[in-house]
Design a protein around this motif. Structure first.
Motif, PDB file in Angstrom:
ATOM      1  N   GLY A 302       0.806  -1.217   0.000  1.00 37.94           N
ATOM      2  CA  GLY A 302       0.000   0.000   0.000  1.00 37.94           C
ATOM      3  C   GLY A 302       0.835   1.261   0.000  1.00 37.94           C
ATOM      4  N   GLN A 303       0.147   2.376   0.046  1.00 42.17           N
ATOM      5  CA  GLN A 303       0.778   3.692   0.044  1.00 42.17           C
ATOM      6  C   GLN A 303       0.662   4.318   1.433  1.00 42.17           C
ATOM      7  N   VAL A 304       1.772   4.783   1.971  1.00 44.22           N
ATOM      8  CA  VAL A 304       1.756   5.480   3.251  1.00 44.22           C
ATOM      9  C   VAL A 304       1.119   6.855   3.052  1.00 44.22           C
ATOM     10  N   LYS A 305       0.091   7.145   3.861  1.00 41.18           N
ATOM     11  CA  LYS A 305      -0.595   8.432   3.767  1.00 41.18           C
ATOM     12  C   LYS A 305      -0.795   9.001   5.163  1.00 41.18           C
ATOM     13  N   ARG A 306      -0.845  10.340   5.221  1.00 40.03           N
ATOM     14  CA  ARG A 306      -1.136  11.005   6.498  1.00 40.03           C
ATOM     15  C   ARG A 306      -2.406  11.828   6.372  1.00 40.03           C
ATOM     16  N   ALA A 307      -3.303  11.669   7.330  1.00 41.95           N
ATOM     17  CA  ALA A 307      -4.547  12.428   7.329  1.00 41.95           C
ATOM     18  C   ALA A 307      -4.267  13.902   7.578  1.00 41.95           C
ATOM     19  N   ALA A 308      -5.140  14.748   7.065  1.00 40.11           N
ATOM     20  CA  ALA A 308      -5.055  16.170   7.378  1.00 40.11           C
ATOM     21  C   ALA A 308      -5.128  16.356   8.889  1.00 40.11           C
TER      22      ALA A 308
END
Length: 331
Positions: A302-308
């Motif tokens: 998967g892709q590492v993402k950070r929430a707003a």
């Protein structure tokens, strides 16, 4: 704007293509059963579900996780905010915490341009996660996994691990308790998991899957789905037969379950809040907090993402400063 019922809120959310699971009427009812109060408000194309947690002396904290908003406008109306403020003040909220349903990299200006919203020190939900794409064929998804993860998934099948739907809430809770004690994370009560299952499973938004060997439960998870998104919120495993890699096949079956329901992404829900370069540099040597689960989750491609970042709307500045002081003291 007017208060709305469970069914009215469900009808409102149905107008949106991809609302977040945390804004569903079912999620509001789940939290209401365990110490929160809730209000659902709608005005025109705008709506929000706000949860209230009681504080001493009759005060509350207000919390709106992942609210949905009209796609027709880039500005939230002042009338909407007036109605929200009225409800929060009636509930004696010290502040309202909003966690936008957007990623940090998206630079969404829907909230950030509003002068009365303060960037919060912390998010309530884990801010960083790994999102697995479910687009393409099953082979496409498998091929995007790291080689070792793909190998372990297939190994579990060869070693006769079976994954099926499970409705043994007592067994699920026992397994969660074992895992929480072993890995050092908090576990909800049996009543909480049972309520979540009773609310979400009958409407097709959740299931419990169990991985078994010779009819013995080895690992289990509760997966949720709404619109195009699926979420791995709760999971557990025993110490038995770990060489059969049951957790890898369990996650793969959960992704297949989500894909069958039209989901295009699978949110693994929570990794250490560090950039990907730091995560990759340190995951082999760190085991504290969420570092252990990052080692496992990274394998699924998967892709590492950070929430707003969360935003706070303050109603009682002095008490809010006390909250900031107490929060800073825990860091």
């Amino acid at each position: 704007m007017s208060k709305v019922s469970f069914e009215q809120w469900k009808a409102f959310l149905s107008k949106f293509e991809n609302p977040h699971i945390l804004q569903t009427a079912e999620w509001g009812e789940l939290k209401r059963a365990f110490g929160w109060d809730g209000e659902r408000l709608i005005t025109g194309d705008w709506g929000i579900q706000i949860l209230f947690r009681k504080l001493p002396l009759g005060f509350t904290v207000a919390y709106a996780p992942k609210p949905v908003f009209s796609n027709q406008s880039s500005v939230i109306s002042e009338q909407f905010w007036r109605e929200v403020d009225e409800v929060c003040r009636k509930k004696r909220a010290v502040f309202l915490k909003i966690e936008p349903d957007s990623w940090e990299a998206d630079n969404c200006s829907l909230f950030t341009g509003h002068s009365s919203l303060i960037t919060s020190l912390h998010n309530i939900q884990p801010p960083r996660t790994i999102v697995v794409s479910l687009e393409g064929s099953e082979n496409d998804i498998l091929n995007r996994m790291k080689q070792k993860c793909r190998y372990n998934t297939r190994l579990a099948e060869k070693k006769d691990v079976i994954v099926r739907s499970w409705d043994d809430l007592n067994g699920f809770h026992r397994m969660m308790t074992i895992t929480g004690g072993r890995d050092g994370f908090g576990v909800h009560s049996l009543a909480y998991y049972r309520k979540a299952y009773e609310l979400f499973h009958p409407v097709g938004m959740a299931d419990i899957l169990v991985a078994e060997y010779e009819s013995r439960p080895l690992a289990a998870l509760m997966v949720f789905a709404l619109g195009q998104r699926a979420y791995y919120l709760y999971g557990a495993s025993t110490d038995d037969e770990r060489n059969r890699m049951p957790t890898y096949l369990l996650q793969w079956r959960a992704m297949q379950w989500a894909k069958e329901r039209g989901c295009t992404e699978y949110d693994l829900w929570g990794v250490p809040d560090a950039d990907e370069e730091t995560l990759e540099a340190q995951f082999e040597t760190r085991h504290d907090g969420l570092w252990g689960v990052y080692r496992f989750k990274r394998g699924f491609g998967g892709q590492v993402k950070r929430a707003a970042q969360a935003l706070d709307r303050v109603y009682m500045p002095l008490l809010y400063r006390l909250y900031l002081w107490r929060f800073a003291g825990r860091e």
